[in-house]
Design a protein around this motif. Structure first.
Motif: not given
Length: 493
Positions: A1-12, A61-69
């Protein structure tokens, strides 16, 4: 599996953002660009996390990238998940990942995370934080169902360099309620952890575990009417579990004269406290006091009831904090406690017990001030469950609620008197029918599990701070100097 990407709701901010000549900022004068940036930063710095949020569709898909606000200043990424583990080795992971601890001492300290499976076939997994390969960093070291292990919950690194876990399962006629030690946690290959029951510890429904400076071990009985306990080893400086658990005495916490039941419609139980023996000095029964089970172990719950020990409404997690003056504070949650029998205005408490003075205090509840509003937190603070201590000594609290309403809180106790002055939300979970568990700090990073989601895919999340405002200010000041230099060059042509 490819490692999940950076979250969509926070700027990294660890990754550079290219500014092309066609961008909005490239077409603006630099002083205007600077103003835009300052306004955006000011807004982000004061952005509050919502107490509630719509849940993600099951399996989104966001369960694997950004489960939190997340509050401004934090970013997140998933570093392990159950689906991948079972795809790699079928049946290796029974899920419901619970409390987390790391190898706090020894060779390669804090390289590994450990957590049990809170299922009918419990086990233990290890996550190697130094392994950059998503597919190999996680391994089950105690196979599901080993020795009938059930509802693994407790999780703690020991002073002598091993790992202990225990079952959150106990009641009349039960054979569970046991504490186990993994004696080779960092070196065990898959399913080869040496898993030893430490039968000197009285049987209860375990969750929190903590060690104090004297290496006594604290634990709870998670029950609406459960108590708080400590085990004092006859050999506290033991270098292995065989010696540490060979002999010792267990005590239960009494506040005042004892006999109180916190319940869900009564005041907090505070004041002077003491520890009452429920076993003999070597761990055996006290005649007429200890309740002995058929296998010779002690029933911690019934024995505490016999002694009329203070009982709390579902004690869960424990944390130990060393203060600069040498005092130690033992924190514990009581998830279902309440002062009016109604969860509509918030529910649950966090206590602190000063082990030096013996005073038990109410650390936080729904009357604690919300730093965002200046008012009591009220309804949003419900069912506190897990605790963690940040690198600056700040206490963090996770609620036992479903995604959509479950929050992670950051408290402020400026004078470290064991009573929080304020608190605020730093994260809101949005995974359907899941809860956060096991919050643990390594440096300034938080590790937390998203447990039992409807999708069945538990995930381990790393929540990290982004650069402080001072860093942004320096960056913008640098942009300003660049602009000044550019304008100077233009003016002298």
């Amino acid at each position: 599996m490819i490692e999940p990407g950076r979250p969509g709701n926070q700027l990294d901010f660890r990754y550079p953002i290219p500014i092309r000549s066609s961008s909005m900022f490239a077409r603006k004068p630099l002083n205007v660009m600077l103003s835009f940036a300052l306004v955006a930063m000011a807004g982000a710095a004061h952005a509050a996390v919502p107490y509630t949020t719509p849940v993600l569709p099951v399996g989104d898909a966001q369960e694997m990238t950004s489960p939190y606000i997340l509050a401004a200043g934090w970013t997140q990424k998933v570093i392990a998940d159950r689906t991948t583990q079972n795809a790699l080795v079928a049946g290796s992971n029974s899920g419901s990942w619970d409390m987390i601890d790391s190898n706090r001492t020894g060779v390669d300290a804090n390289r590994y995370l450990f957590m049990p499976f809170e299922t009918g076939t419990g086990g233990v997994q290890r996550v190697d934080l130094w392994d950059t390969n998503y597919n190999t960093r996680t391994v089950t070291i105690v196979a599901p169902g080993t020795q009938g292990f059930k509802s693994g919950d407790a999780s703690r690194w020991t002073p002598w360099g091993s790992y202990v876990t225990a079952e959150e399962s106990w009641g009349t006629g039960s054979t569970k309620g046991r504490l186990f030690e993994v004696t080779n946690p960092t070196t065990a290959a898959a399913n080869s952890g040496t898993f030893i029951q430490r039968s000197i510890i009285p049987r209860v429904s375990h969750e929190g575990l903590a060690f104090d400076a004297n290496k006594s071990m604290y634990f709870v009985d998670e029950l609406n009417g459960g108590s708080v306990y400590k085990y004092v080893s006859a050999n506290p400086n033991a270098t292995n579990g065989d010696d540490y658990f060979a002999a010792g005495q267990t005590f239960a916490l009494n506040v005042g004269a004892g006999g109180q039941f916190e319940g869900n419609n009564g005041p907090a139980i505070t004041g002077a406290s003491s520890w009452v023996a429920i076993t003999g000095v070597n761990g055996g029964a006290i005649a007429g006091v200890s309740t002995v089970l058929g296998d010779g172990t002690i029933d911690g719950r019934v024995t505490a009831d016999t002694l009329n020990i203070t009982s709390f409404n579902r004690p869960e997690d424990l944390e130990m904090q060393n203060l600069p003056n040498g005092d130690q504070l033992l924190y514990f949650t009581t998830t279902d406690s309440d002062n009016n029998g109604s969860s509509a205005d918030g529910r649950g408490r966090v206590y602190s017990t000063n082990l030096t003075t013996g005073v038990t205090s109410l650390f936080a509840d729904n009357t604690t001030i919300d730093s965002e509003t200046g008012l009591p937190v009220g309804t949003p603070f419900s069912n506190p469950d897990n605790l963690a201590i940040g690198p600056d000594g700040t206490i963090y609290i996770i609620e036992d609620q479903n995604g959509g309403v479950e929050n992670i809180w950051r408290t402020v106790d400026a004078n470290k008197d064991g009573i929080a002055e304020t608190m605020s939300v730093i994260a809101t979970l949005r995974t359907a029918n899941a809860e956060s568990t096991g919050m643990h700090f390594i440096g300034d990073k938080i590790y937390v599990n998203v447990q039992h989601p409807s999708s069945g895919n538990d995930v381990l999340v790393e929540i990290s701070p982004v650069p402080e405002a001072e860093t942004y200010a320096m960056m913008l000041a640098g942009l300003g100097l660049v602009g000044f230099a550019a304008s100077r060059r233009k003016s002298v042509k």
